[in-house]
Design a protein around this motif. Structure first.
Motif, mmCIF file in Angstrom:
data_model
loop_
_atom_site.group_PDB
_atom_site.id
_atom_site.type_symbol
_atom_site.label_atom_id
_atom_site.label_comp_id
_atom_site.label_asym_id
_atom_site.label_seq_id
_atom_site.Cartn_x
_atom_site.Cartn_y
_atom_site.Cartn_z
ATOM 1 N N ASN A 165 0.821 -1.210 0.000
ATOM 2 C CA ASN A 165 0.000 0.000 0.000
ATOM 3 C C ASN A 165 0.855 1.261 0.000
ATOM 4 O OD1 ASN A 165 -2.418 -1.334 -0.115
ATOM 5 N ND2 ASN A 165 -2.716 -1.330 2.096
ATOM 6 N N ARG A 166 1.992 1.207 0.650
ATOM 7 C CA ARG A 166 2.883 2.379 0.677
ATOM 8 C C ARG A 166 3.557 2.572 -0.679
ATOM 9 N NH1 ARG A 166 8.311 3.125 4.184
ATOM 10 N NH2 ARG A 166 8.649 5.304 3.681
ATOM 11 N N ARG A 167 3.990 1.474 -1.283
ATOM 12 C CA ARG A 167 4.721 1.575 -2.545
ATOM 13 C C ARG A 167 3.807 1.923 -3.709
ATOM 14 N NH1 ARG A 167 8.741 -2.878 -5.229
ATOM 15 N NH2 ARG A 167 9.439 -1.529 -6.904
ATOM 16 N N TYR A 168 2.601 1.422 -3.709
ATOM 17 C CA TYR A 168 1.677 1.638 -4.818
ATOM 18 C C TYR A 168 0.499 2.522 -4.398
ATOM 19 C CZ TYR A 168 4.188 -2.078 -7.164
ATOM 20 O OH TYR A 168 5.170 -2.835 -7.748
ATOM 21 N N SER A 169 0.789 3.574 -3.651
ATOM 22 C CA SER A 169 -0.293 4.414 -3.136
ATOM 23 C C SER A 169 -1.032 5.158 -4.244
ATOM 24 C CB SER A 169 0.252 5.397 -2.102
ATOM 25 O OG SER A 169 1.212 6.248 -2.704
ATOM 26 N N ALA A 170 -0.326 5.618 -5.259
ATOM 27 C CA ALA A 170 -0.983 6.360 -6.338
ATOM 28 C C ALA A 170 -1.735 5.426 -7.277
ATOM 29 C CB ALA A 170 0.043 7.165 -7.131
ATOM 30 N N ILE A 171 -1.344 4.165 -7.342
ATOM 31 C CA ILE A 171 -1.960 3.220 -8.272
ATOM 32 C C ILE A 171 -3.364 2.834 -7.807
ATOM 33 C CG2 ILE A 171 -1.633 0.993 -9.427
ATOM 34 C CD1 ILE A 171 0.368 3.174 -10.185
ATOM 35 N N LYS A 172 -3.678 3.059 -6.553
ATOM 36 C CA LYS A 172 -5.037 2.775 -6.072
ATOM 37 C C LYS A 172 -6.066 3.581 -6.854
ATOM 38 C CE LYS A 172 -3.580 2.129 -1.354
ATOM 39 N NZ LYS A 172 -3.719 2.664 -0.014
ATOM 40 N N GLN A 173 -5.657 4.722 -7.365
ATOM 41 C CA GLN A 173 -6.556 5.587 -8.129
ATOM 42 C C GLN A 173 -6.267 5.462 -9.625
ATOM 43 O OE1 GLN A 173 -5.475 9.231 -6.272
ATOM 44 N NE2 GLN A 173 -6.893 8.946 -4.566
ATOM 45 N N ALA A 174 -5.964 4.242 -10.065
ATOM 46 C CA ALA A 174 -5.553 4.004 -11.453
ATOM 47 C C ALA A 174 -6.648 4.373 -12.443
ATOM 48 C CB ALA A 174 -5.145 2.545 -11.637
ATOM 49 N N HIS A 175 -7.909 4.110 -12.094
ATOM 50 C CA HIS A 175 -9.001 4.435 -13.016
ATOM 51 C C HIS A 175 -9.093 5.948 -13.243
ATOM 52 C CE1 HIS A 175 -10.373 0.356 -13.231
ATOM 53 N NE2 HIS A 175 -10.437 0.274 -11.909
ATOM 54 N N GLN A 176 -8.902 6.694 -12.188
ATOM 55 C CA GLN A 176 -8.949 8.150 -12.316
ATOM 56 C C GLN A 176 -7.749 8.663 -13.116
ATOM 57 O OE1 GLN A 176 -9.135 10.192 -8.589
ATOM 58 N NE2 GLN A 176 -9.383 12.190 -9.520
ATOM 59 N N ILE A 177 -6.572 8.108 -12.875
ATOM 60 C CA ILE A 177 -5.382 8.514 -13.622
ATOM 61 C C ILE A 177 -5.552 8.177 -15.099
ATOM 62 C CG2 ILE A 177 -2.916 8.096 -13.931
ATOM 63 C CD1 ILE A 177 -2.791 7.544 -10.903
ATOM 64 N N GLU A 178 -6.054 6.975 -15.367
ATOM 65 C CA GLU A 178 -6.266 6.570 -16.758
ATOM 66 C C GLU A 178 -7.274 7.482 -17.443
ATOM 67 O OE1 GLU A 178 -7.392 2.555 -19.282
ATOM 68 O OE2 GLU A 178 -7.897 2.673 -17.158
ATOM 69 N N ARG A 179 -8.330 7.839 -16.737
ATOM 70 C CA ARG A 179 -9.343 8.727 -17.309
ATOM 71 C C ARG A 179 -8.750 10.095 -17.631
ATOM 72 N NH1 ARG A 179 -12.153 12.542 -15.136
ATOM 73 N NH2 ARG A 179 -11.643 11.924 -13.020
ATOM 74 N N ILE A 180 -7.919 10.628 -16.741
ATOM 75 C CA ILE A 180 -7.291 11.933 -16.974
ATOM 76 C C ILE A 180 -6.384 11.877 -18.199
ATOM 77 C CG2 ILE A 180 -5.615 13.579 -16.035
ATOM 78 C CD1 ILE A 180 -6.745 12.912 -13.233
ATOM 79 N N ILE A 181 -5.589 10.815 -18.306
ATOM 80 C CA ILE A 181 -4.665 10.693 -19.438
ATOM 81 C C ILE A 181 -5.428 10.527 -20.746
ATOM 82 C CG2 ILE A 181 -2.878 9.240 -20.474
ATOM 83 C CD1 ILE A 181 -1.839 8.711 -17.646
ATOM 84 N N VAL A 182 -6.435 9.674 -20.744
ATOM 85 C CA VAL A 182 -7.203 9.433 -21.973
ATOM 86 C C VAL A 182 -7.950 10.698 -22.392
ATOM 87 C CG1 VAL A 182 -9.170 8.147 -22.909
ATOM 88 C CG2 VAL A 182 -7.378 6.950 -21.657
ATOM 89 N N GLU A 183 -8.501 11.433 -21.450
ATOM 90 C CA GLU A 183 -9.176 12.690 -21.789
ATOM 91 C C GLU A 183 -8.202 13.689 -22.399
ATOM 92 O OE1 GLU A 183 -11.096 14.119 -18.286
ATOM 93 O OE2 GLU A 183 -12.753 12.702 -18.443
#
Length: 136
Positions: A106-124
């Protein structure tokens, strides 16, 4: 001693600033080139797969606790003392490995928990650039 704590804080800030996914969540994807965005999408996919793999291993590790307890009951029924002590010592080890592993993942992959939101931002952002390029 003051320098140690200052250096540790500076390293933490630098580590967080170098995390592209946190930067995208904080500031958006406008400052990245299209090639970098496609590369970040690929990285995001591999990190999500890796996180899924680690969580599966942690689930197996945590589930092994139930196996050790069941095996302990079996050893108690046949009165096998060495097996009883072994399984009694492995159950807390499995629980500790599960807890420590979960905290580290959880500490190492803290930002990846929000992968759907990150993917949506990049795709947009990629779609916006594609539409802007088609105007010219």
């Amino acid at each position: 001693m003051k320098d140690f704590f200052l250096n540790r804080q500076l390293e933490r800030i630098e580590r967080e600033a170098n995390d592209d996914f946190r930067m995208i969540l904080s500031f958006g994807a406008r400052c990245y080139s299209t090639k970098e965005l496609h590369h970040l999408l690929q990285q995001l996919g591999t990190k999500v797969e890796r996180l899924s793999y680690y969580r599966r291993i942690l689930l197996i590790t945590g589930g092994a606790t139930a196996f050790w307890i069941a095996l302990n009951f079996l050893f108690q029924s046949i009165d096998f003392q060495a097996g009883i002590y072994l399984t009694l010592s492995l159950a807390p080890v499995s629980i500790a490995a599960f807890i420590i592993g979960t905290l580290l993942v959880n500490r190492r992959y803290s930002a990846i928990k929000q992968a759907h939101q990150i993917e949506r931002i990049i795709v947009e952002e990629i779609d916006r650039r594609r539409k802007d390029a088609s105007i010219f």
